[in-house]
Design an enzyme around this catalytic site. Structure first.
Site: not given
Ligand code: BG6
Length: 451
Positions: A166, A356
Site C-alpha cells: 500500500e 488483504e
Molecule cells: C491495511 C494494512 O491498510 O489494512 C494493514 O495493510 C492494516 O496493515 C489493515 O492493519 C487494516 O487497517 P488500516 O487502518 O491500516 O486501514
C-alpha cells in the site's frame, strides 16, 4: 480448470505484517523503524500504545504456524522487517534477524504452507528516515540492497513476493495526509520526488527478485477505493469504473491509478499532466523499463467499497440508518470483491490476488472459553461468495489472504481493533482460535464448495 469456480490450487490464506505481530523490537540486534520510533513518543498512537511486544510472534512463531497448519491454510502472507535485517537500512546485515525469517519459512514449508513475502510493510528503518527517507534518491539502491539480502536468504523456498504494501498508505497517509508515521505533510513537489523513488525502488527490487529466485511469482499489494455500480446497467458500470480509476489533486497519492498505471501500463494517469504539469516525474527510457518490469499478479488489499450516490441521495444500499458496520466503523459491502477483481483485471490484465480483506469485531473470550464471532463468519461468507461470482465468470483470481491471521497492533488504533482469525490476550499472549477460523477451515477444505 475451475472446481466450484475456484481453481484447484487456489491460495486460501491469511496475512500479517512484521511490526504488527513480531514484538522483540530491540532484540537480537534489530534496529529501529519509524513505527518503533513514533511508538516510544506520546501523542501519536491511541493511549500511546506501541508494537514493542505486540503478539510476541518473534518468540512464538512455531505455535502460530502450528495453528495455521491446524486451520489448513494453503498460504501465509507476512512481511520482513527491514530494520530487523539491516539495522541501519543498508550496509551491515543482522544475521540473527535474518535467521528468524529463514526459520519461519522452514517452519511454514514443513507445515505445507506456501510462504508469501512482502518486502516492505511500512516500518522504514529510522536511520534511513533520518537521511530523508523516501525523498532521498539513494533509497532506490538501499531498498535493492535489502531485497538482495532477503531474496538470497529466502529465495530457495519462497516463490511469492510482493515489493510494497500500500503506497497509498505509507506515502498517502504517512507523508501526504500526515496521519501515519512519520506524520508529515509534504509539498506536492516533494511528493513527486518521493513517488519517483517509490516507482524505481519497486522496479529495481523486482529485478533483484528475478535474479535471485528461480520461478518467482511477483507482485505488489496496493489498495484503493473501488466504486460499486448502483445497478447492472451498462452506463452504471461504466460510471463506477470511471470513478474508481479517477484521481483528485488533494489526495492523488491515495488513488489506484497513481501507483498502478505507471507500473502496469507504463504511463501516468490521464489527469496527471492537467493537475501537476511539469511536476509529474519524468523518466528516461531505461528508467521506464525499470518501473514497468513485468509482474505476475495484481495484489489488492480491500475492505470496503464506495457507493455511487447522486448528490441528493443521503443513503445508499450499504450505508443507511443502522446499517452493518465493522468495529473500524467501515461499511460491509461484500460486492466490492467482485468489482475489485473485475475492474482491476480488465484494466491491468493480470491475475488478481486478494492480499488483504477482513473484518474487525468487538471480540472477547466467552464464559465457555471460546471466541464466538458470528458477524465475522457472515462477513467472510458474503465476501467470499463475491469472489466466487468473479471466478465463476472466468476472472483469474489466484488466492485470498484473510487479514489477519491473529489480532495485532493496528497502527494508530493500537490494540483496540481485532481483525484476527485467532484471538490474542495481550496480557498473557494466550491464543484462542475463533469460531470464524474453524468456519474458514471448512471453506478451505472444500475449496470454496460450501460457500
Ligand atoms: C491495511 C494494512 O491498510 O489494512 C494493514 O495493510 C492494516 O496493515 C489493515 O492493519 C487494516 O487497517 P488500516 O487502518 O491500516 O486501514
Amino acid at each position: 480448470m475451475a472446481e466450484n469456480g475456484f481453481c484447484k490450487d487456489f491460495l486460501w490464506g491469511a496475512a500479517s505484517a512484521a511490526h504488527q505481530i513480531e514484538g522483540a523490537y530491540l532484540e537480537d540486534g534489530k534496529g529501529m523503524g519509524i513505527w518503533d520510533t513514533f511508538g516510544q513518543k506520546t501523542g501519536y498512537i491511541i493511549r500511546n500504545e506501541n508494537g514493542n511486544v505486540a503478539c510476541d510472534h518473534y518468540h512464538r512463531y512455531r505455535e502460530d504456524v502450528a495453528i495455521m497448519k491446524e486451520l489448513g491454510l494453503k498460504s501465509y502472507r507476512f512481511s520482513v522487517s527491514w530494520p530487523r535485517v539491516m539495522p541501519d537500512g543498508y550496509g551491515t546485515v543482522n544475521e540473527k534477524g535474518l535467521r528468524f525469517y529463514i526459520d519461519l519459512v522452514n517452519e511454514l514449508t514443513e507445515a505445507g504452507i506456501e510462504p508469501m513475502v512482502t518486502l516492505f510493510h511500512w516500518n522504514l528503518p529510522t536511520a534511513i528516515y533520518e537521511l530523508g527517507g523516501w525523498e532521498n534518491p539513494q533509497i532506490v539502491d538501499w531498498f535493492a540492497q535489502y531485497t538482495d539480502v532477503v531474496t538470497l536468504a529466502l529465495g530457495g523456498k519462497v516463490k511469492y513476493w510482493m515489493t510494497f504494501n500500500e503506497p497509498q498508505l505509507f506515502i498517502g497517509a504517512g507523508l501526504n495526509a500526515g496521519v501515519f508515521a512519520p506524520f508529515e505533510k509534504k509539498s506536492t513537489e516533494a511528493l513527486m520526488r518521493i513517488s519517483k523513488n517509490v516507482y524505481l525502488a519497486h522496479g529495481k527490487a523486482v529485478r533483484v527478485i528475478r535474479k535471485n529466485c528461480r520461478d518467482s511469482i511477483v507482485g505488489m499489494a496496493p489498495t484503493g477505493e473501488i466504486v460499486i455500480p448502483r445497478d447492472l446497467k451498462a452506463e452504471s458500470i461504466e460510471r463506477a469504473r470511471t470513478l474508481t480509476f479517477s484521481m483528485k489533486k488533494e489526495n492523488f497519492t491515495s488513488s489506484i491509478t497513481w501507483w498502478s498505471d505507471p507500473v502496469f501500463m507504463g504511463a501516468f494517469p490521464k489527469e496527471a499532466e492537467g493537475l501537476f504539469g511539469e511536476h509529474v516525474p519524468s523518466f528516461t527510457d531505461d528508467e521506464w523499463k525499470i518501473v514497468t518490469e513485468p509482474l505476475d499478479f495484481y495484489g489488492f488489499n480491500i475492505y470496503q467499497g464506495l457507493e455511487d450516490l447522486d448528490p441528493a441521495e443521503k443513503y445508499g444500499p450499504y450505508a443507511y440508518p443502522g446499517s452493518p458496520k465493522t468495529s473500524m466503523d467501515w461499511n460491509v459491502t461484500p460486492e466490492v470483491l467482485y468489482w475489485s477483481c473485475r475492474f482491476l483485471y480488465e484494466r491491468y490484465g493480470k491475475p488478481i490476488m486478494i492480499t488483504e480483506n477482513g473484518m474487525s469485531c468487538f471480540d472477547w473470550v466467552s464464559l465457555d472459553g471460546k471466541v464466538h464471532d458470528p458477524n465475522r463468519i457472515d462477513f467472510l461468507h458474503r465476501y467470499l461468495r463475491s469472489i466466487k461470482d468473479a471466478v465463476s465468470e472466468g476472472i483469474p483470481v489466484l488466492g485470498y489472504q484473510y487479514w489477519s491471521i491473529m489480532d495485532n497492533f493496528e497502527w494508530i488504533n493500537g490494540y483496540d481493533k481485532r481483525f484476527g482469525l485467532v484471538y490474542v490476550d495481550y496480557r498473557t499472549q494466550k491464543r484462542t482460535i475463533k469460531d470464524s477460523a474453524y468456519w474458514y477451515r471448512d471453506v478451505i477444505a472444500s475449496n470454496g464448495g460450501n460457500l
